[in-house]
Scaffold this motif. Structure first.
Motif, PDB file in Angstrom:
ATOM      1  N   THR A 194     -14.919   9.188   2.099  1.00 22.34           N
ATOM      2  CA  THR A 194     -14.412  10.218   3.001  1.00 22.34           C
ATOM      3  C   THR A 194     -14.581  11.627   2.440  1.00 22.34           C
ATOM      4  OG1 THR A 194     -12.214   9.963   2.048  1.00 22.34           O
ATOM      5  CG2 THR A 194     -12.716   8.660   4.026  1.00 22.34           C
ATOM      6  N   TYR A 195     -15.053  11.762   1.227  1.00 28.20           N
ATOM      7  CA  TYR A 195     -15.204  13.064   0.599  1.00 28.20           C
ATOM      8  C   TYR A 195     -16.507  13.755   1.004  1.00 28.20           C
ATOM      9  CZ  TYR A 195     -17.675   9.737  -2.259  1.00 28.20           C
ATOM     10  OH  TYR A 195     -18.476   8.707  -2.657  1.00 28.20           O
ATOM     11  N   THR A 196     -17.334  13.098   1.781  1.00 26.19           N
ATOM     12  CA  THR A 196     -18.605  13.672   2.203  1.00 26.19           C
ATOM     13  C   THR A 196     -18.593  13.913   3.718  1.00 26.19           C
ATOM     14  OG1 THR A 196     -20.977  13.287   2.363  1.00 26.19           O
ATOM     15  CG2 THR A 196     -19.586  11.344   2.333  1.00 26.19           C
ATOM     16  N   PRO A 197     -19.236  14.988   4.165  1.00 22.97           N
ATOM     17  CA  PRO A 197     -19.269  15.248   5.609  1.00 22.97           C
ATOM     18  C   PRO A 197     -20.340  14.435   6.346  1.00 22.97           C
ATOM     19  CG  PRO A 197     -20.421  16.990   4.454  1.00 22.97           C
ATOM     20  CD  PRO A 197     -19.834  16.072   3.401  1.00 22.97           C
ATOM     21  N   TYR A 198     -21.177  13.725   5.628  1.00 27.66           N
ATOM     22  CA  TYR A 198     -22.282  12.996   6.236  1.00 27.66           C
ATOM     23  C   TYR A 198     -21.814  11.631   6.732  1.00 27.66           C
ATOM     24  CZ  TYR A 198     -24.387  16.293   2.971  1.00 27.66           C
ATOM     25  OH  TYR A 198     -24.679  17.410   2.250  1.00 27.66           O
ATOM     26  N   PRO A 199     -22.336  11.210   7.869  1.00 29.72           N
ATOM     27  CA  PRO A 199     -21.993   9.856   8.325  1.00 29.72           C
ATOM     28  C   PRO A 199     -22.632   8.821   7.412  1.00 29.72           C
ATOM     29  CG  PRO A 199     -23.627  10.851   9.778  1.00 29.72           C
ATOM     30  CD  PRO A 199     -23.221  11.908   8.788  1.00 29.72           C
ATOM     31  N   GLY A 200     -21.995   7.675   7.289  1.00 25.46           N
ATOM     32  CA  GLY A 200     -22.531   6.610   6.453  1.00 25.46           C
ATOM     33  C   GLY A 200     -23.851   6.084   6.991  1.00 25.46           C
ATOM     34  N   THR A 201     -24.695   5.667   6.087  1.00 21.48           N
ATOM     35  CA  THR A 201     -25.976   5.078   6.446  1.00 21.48           C
ATOM     36  C   THR A 201     -25.799   3.575   6.561  1.00 21.48           C
ATOM     37  OG1 THR A 201     -27.076   6.794   5.164  1.00 21.48           O
ATOM     38  CG2 THR A 201     -28.371   4.855   5.716  1.00 21.48           C
ATOM     39  N   PRO A 202     -26.311   2.969   7.612  1.00 26.37           N
ATOM     40  CA  PRO A 202     -26.165   1.519   7.745  1.00 26.37           C
ATOM     41  C   PRO A 202     -26.882   0.771   6.621  1.00 26.37           C
ATOM     42  CG  PRO A 202     -27.118   2.484   9.742  1.00 26.37           C
ATOM     43  CD  PRO A 202     -27.015   3.572   8.727  1.00 26.37           C
ATOM     44  N   PHE A 203     -26.373  -0.391   6.304  1.00 28.00           N
ATOM     45  CA  PHE A 203     -26.989  -1.247   5.296  1.00 28.00           C
ATOM     46  C   PHE A 203     -28.393  -1.633   5.752  1.00 28.00           C
ATOM     47  CE2 PHE A 203     -28.086  -5.362   3.531  1.00 28.00           C
ATOM     48  CZ  PHE A 203     -27.834  -5.173   2.183  1.00 28.00           C
ATOM     49  N   SER A 204     -29.311  -1.674   4.815  1.00 32.03           N
ATOM     50  CA  SER A 204     -30.672  -2.120   5.095  1.00 32.03           C
ATOM     51  C   SER A 204     -31.053  -3.173   4.068  1.00 32.03           C
ATOM     52  CB  SER A 204     -31.643  -0.941   4.993  1.00 32.03           C
ATOM     53  OG  SER A 204     -32.974  -1.409   5.017  1.00 32.03           O
ATOM     54  N   PRO A 205     -31.651  -4.281   4.488  1.00 29.87           N
ATOM     55  CA  PRO A 205     -32.092  -5.291   3.521  1.00 29.87           C
ATOM     56  C   PRO A 205     -33.056  -4.733   2.475  1.00 29.87           C
ATOM     57  CG  PRO A 205     -32.134  -6.194   5.734  1.00 29.87           C
ATOM     58  CD  PRO A 205     -31.844  -4.716   5.870  1.00 29.87           C
ATOM     59  N   SER A 206     -33.715  -3.612   2.777  1.00 26.86           N
ATOM     60  CA  SER A 206     -34.621  -3.011   1.794  1.00 26.86           C
ATOM     61  C   SER A 206     -33.872  -2.567   0.536  1.00 26.86           C
ATOM     62  CB  SER A 206     -35.373  -1.828   2.400  1.00 26.86           C
ATOM     63  OG  SER A 206     -34.488  -0.760   2.674  1.00 26.86           O
ATOM     64  N   LEU A 207     -32.556  -2.363   0.651  1.00 26.88           N
ATOM     65  CA  LEU A 207     -31.760  -2.021  -0.532  1.00 26.88           C
ATOM     66  C   LEU A 207     -31.845  -3.111  -1.591  1.00 26.88           C
ATOM     67  CD1 LEU A 207     -28.583  -0.571   1.205  1.00 26.88           C
ATOM     68  CD2 LEU A 207     -30.189   0.701  -0.231  1.00 26.88           C
ATOM     69  N   LEU A 208     -32.074  -4.334  -1.150  1.00 26.88           N
ATOM     70  CA  LEU A 208     -32.135  -5.461  -2.082  1.00 26.88           C
ATOM     71  C   LEU A 208     -33.554  -5.748  -2.543  1.00 26.88           C
ATOM     72  CD1 LEU A 208     -29.645  -7.806  -0.208  1.00 26.88           C
ATOM     73  CD2 LEU A 208     -29.172  -6.185  -2.055  1.00 26.88           C
ATOM     74  N   VAL A 209     -34.524  -5.115  -1.912  1.00 28.77           N
ATOM     75  CA  VAL A 209     -35.923  -5.361  -2.254  1.00 28.77           C
ATOM     76  C   VAL A 209     -36.527  -4.174  -3.006  1.00 28.77           C
ATOM     77  CG1 VAL A 209     -38.220  -5.817  -1.306  1.00 28.77           C
ATOM     78  CG2 VAL A 209     -36.208  -6.861  -0.249  1.00 28.77           C
ATOM     79  N   ASP A 210     -36.283  -2.977  -2.484  1.00 29.02           N
ATOM     80  CA  ASP A 210     -36.915  -1.775  -3.025  1.00 29.02           C
ATOM     81  C   ASP A 210     -36.107  -1.104  -4.127  1.00 29.02           C
ATOM     82  OD1 ASP A 210     -38.888  -2.172  -1.114  1.00 29.02           O
ATOM     83  OD2 ASP A 210     -37.899  -0.871   0.346  1.00 29.02           O
TER      84      ASP A 210
END
Length: 126
Positions: A13-29
């Motif tokens: 909540t300390y950031t003004p940016y909306p959260g980025t949705p999870f992407s399976p690429s987080l586990l690959v790249d």
């Protein structure tokens, strides 16, 4: 990992940016680690390896598991993986209002080496 990511973006909540949705690429790249407490996922972290460093992001420990060393465990796992991969530095960004995270990173030995500046687009268009 998706559940932890969603909890992390909701908790940030300390950031003004909306959260980025999870992407399976987080586990690959990326490099990704999970900390467990009695077999239950307690937290996670990601790192994006570059030529000479790894950029850490998404470090999150669930509220009920904080203060037990999981964040330090996760950062150490990232450091070990980056060292094996020949990287010399860990780089990350932390929002100024997030005093707890800034204090934690300072205790680990991270130092303020760069500044990220922000302005609303409208400010530059006035």
């Amino acid at each position: 990992m998706r559940t932890l990511w969603d909890e992390f973006t909701e908790d940030a909540t300390y950031t003004p940016y909306p959260g980025t949705p999870f992407s399976p690429s987080l586990l690959v790249d990326q490099i990704a680690f999970v900390a467990e407490s009695d077999g239950v996922p307690a937290g996670c972290v990601y790192a994006n390896p570059s030529d000479h460093y790894g950029f850490v992001f998404g470090l999150y420990v669930r509220c009920q598991y904080r203060g037990r060393g999981h964040a330090q465990e996760l950062m150490r796992a990232v450091a070990e993986a980056l060292q094996r991969d020949g990287k010399k530095y860990i780089v990350l960004s932390v929002h100024t209002p997030n005093a707890g995270a800034r204090s934690f990173y300072e205790k680990l030995g991270l130092v303020d080496a760069a500044r990220t500046l922000r302005a609303e687009v409208e400010t530059l268009l006035e």
